[in-house]
Design a protein around this motif. Sequence first.
Motif, PDB file in Angstrom:
ATOM      1  N   PRO A 186       0.805  -1.228   0.000  1.00 60.02           N
ATOM      2  CA  PRO A 186       0.000   0.000   0.000  1.00 60.02           C
ATOM      3  C   PRO A 186       0.838   1.278   0.000  1.00 60.02           C
ATOM      4  CG  PRO A 186       0.151  -0.855   2.203  1.00 60.02           C
ATOM      5  CD  PRO A 186       0.848  -1.850   1.308  1.00 60.02           C
ATOM      6  N   ARG A 187       0.233   2.356  -0.476  1.00 63.49           N
ATOM      7  CA  ARG A 187       0.859   3.681  -0.381  1.00 63.49           C
ATOM      8  C   ARG A 187       0.309   4.450   0.812  1.00 63.49           C
ATOM      9  NH1 ARG A 187       0.251   6.617  -5.842  1.00 63.49           N
ATOM     10  NH2 ARG A 187      -1.783   5.640  -5.799  1.00 63.49           N
ATOM     11  N   LEU A 188      -0.835   4.018   1.310  1.00 62.97           N
ATOM     12  CA  LEU A 188      -1.482   4.614   2.470  1.00 62.97           C
ATOM     13  C   LEU A 188      -2.293   3.509   3.149  1.00 62.97           C
ATOM     14  CD1 LEU A 188      -2.424   7.149   4.143  1.00 62.97           C
ATOM     15  CD2 LEU A 188      -4.302   7.332   2.512  1.00 62.97           C
ATOM     16  N   ILE A 189      -2.264   3.469   4.466  1.00 63.11           N
ATOM     17  CA  ILE A 189      -3.067   2.500   5.225  1.00 63.11           C
ATOM     18  C   ILE A 189      -4.109   3.290   5.998  1.00 63.11           C
ATOM     19  CG2 ILE A 189      -3.032   0.766   7.045  1.00 63.11           C
ATOM     20  CD1 ILE A 189      -0.071   0.252   6.251  1.00 63.11           C
ATOM     21  N   VAL A 190      -5.383   2.948   5.794  1.00 69.73           N
ATOM     22  CA  VAL A 190      -6.474   3.658   6.460  1.00 69.73           C
ATOM     23  C   VAL A 190      -7.302   2.658   7.269  1.00 69.73           C
ATOM     24  CG1 VAL A 190      -8.537   5.075   6.163  1.00 69.73           C
ATOM     25  CG2 VAL A 190      -6.603   5.352   4.607  1.00 69.73           C
ATOM     26  N   PHE A 191      -7.455   2.927   8.542  1.00 73.27           N
ATOM     27  CA  PHE A 191      -8.316   2.134   9.416  1.00 73.27           C
ATOM     28  C   PHE A 191      -9.636   2.880   9.565  1.00 73.27           C
ATOM     29  CE2 PHE A 191      -4.113   0.767  10.718  1.00 73.27           C
ATOM     30  CZ  PHE A 191      -4.276  -0.590  10.956  1.00 73.27           C
ATOM     31  N   VAL A 192     -10.735   2.231   9.230  1.00 74.86           N
ATOM     32  CA  VAL A 192     -12.066   2.797   9.450  1.00 74.86           C
ATOM     33  C   VAL A 192     -12.606   2.111  10.693  1.00 74.86           C
ATOM     34  CG1 VAL A 192     -14.365   3.161   8.507  1.00 74.86           C
ATOM     35  CG2 VAL A 192     -12.369   3.148   6.984  1.00 74.86           C
ATOM     36  N   VAL A 193     -12.713   2.856  11.779  1.00 75.51           N
ATOM     37  CA  VAL A 193     -13.083   2.289  13.075  1.00 75.51           C
ATOM     38  C   VAL A 193     -14.370   2.949  13.547  1.00 75.51           C
ATOM     39  CG1 VAL A 193     -12.297   1.849  15.423  1.00 75.51           C
ATOM     40  CG2 VAL A 193     -10.627   2.027  13.584  1.00 75.51           C
TER      41      VAL A 193
END
Length: 64
Positions: free
Chosen positions: A20-27
Amino acid sequence: MILKRLSIDQSVSRVQKSNPRLIVFVVYGQNPNSGTTSMIGAIDLAKSLKQSDSLVPPICFVGS
């Protein structure tokens, strides 16, 4: 990519393989306070990702 019911190590491996180029956690949860309890697992995974590789991309958290 959605990661469900995986160990921390399995999740780290999957994220690394996706390059990945960006890791996003949707919590989030069913009510505004339930996202707080989910945040514990997201923080643990983010820490493990950072410890596993010095070239980990930026990590972002989004949610209620």
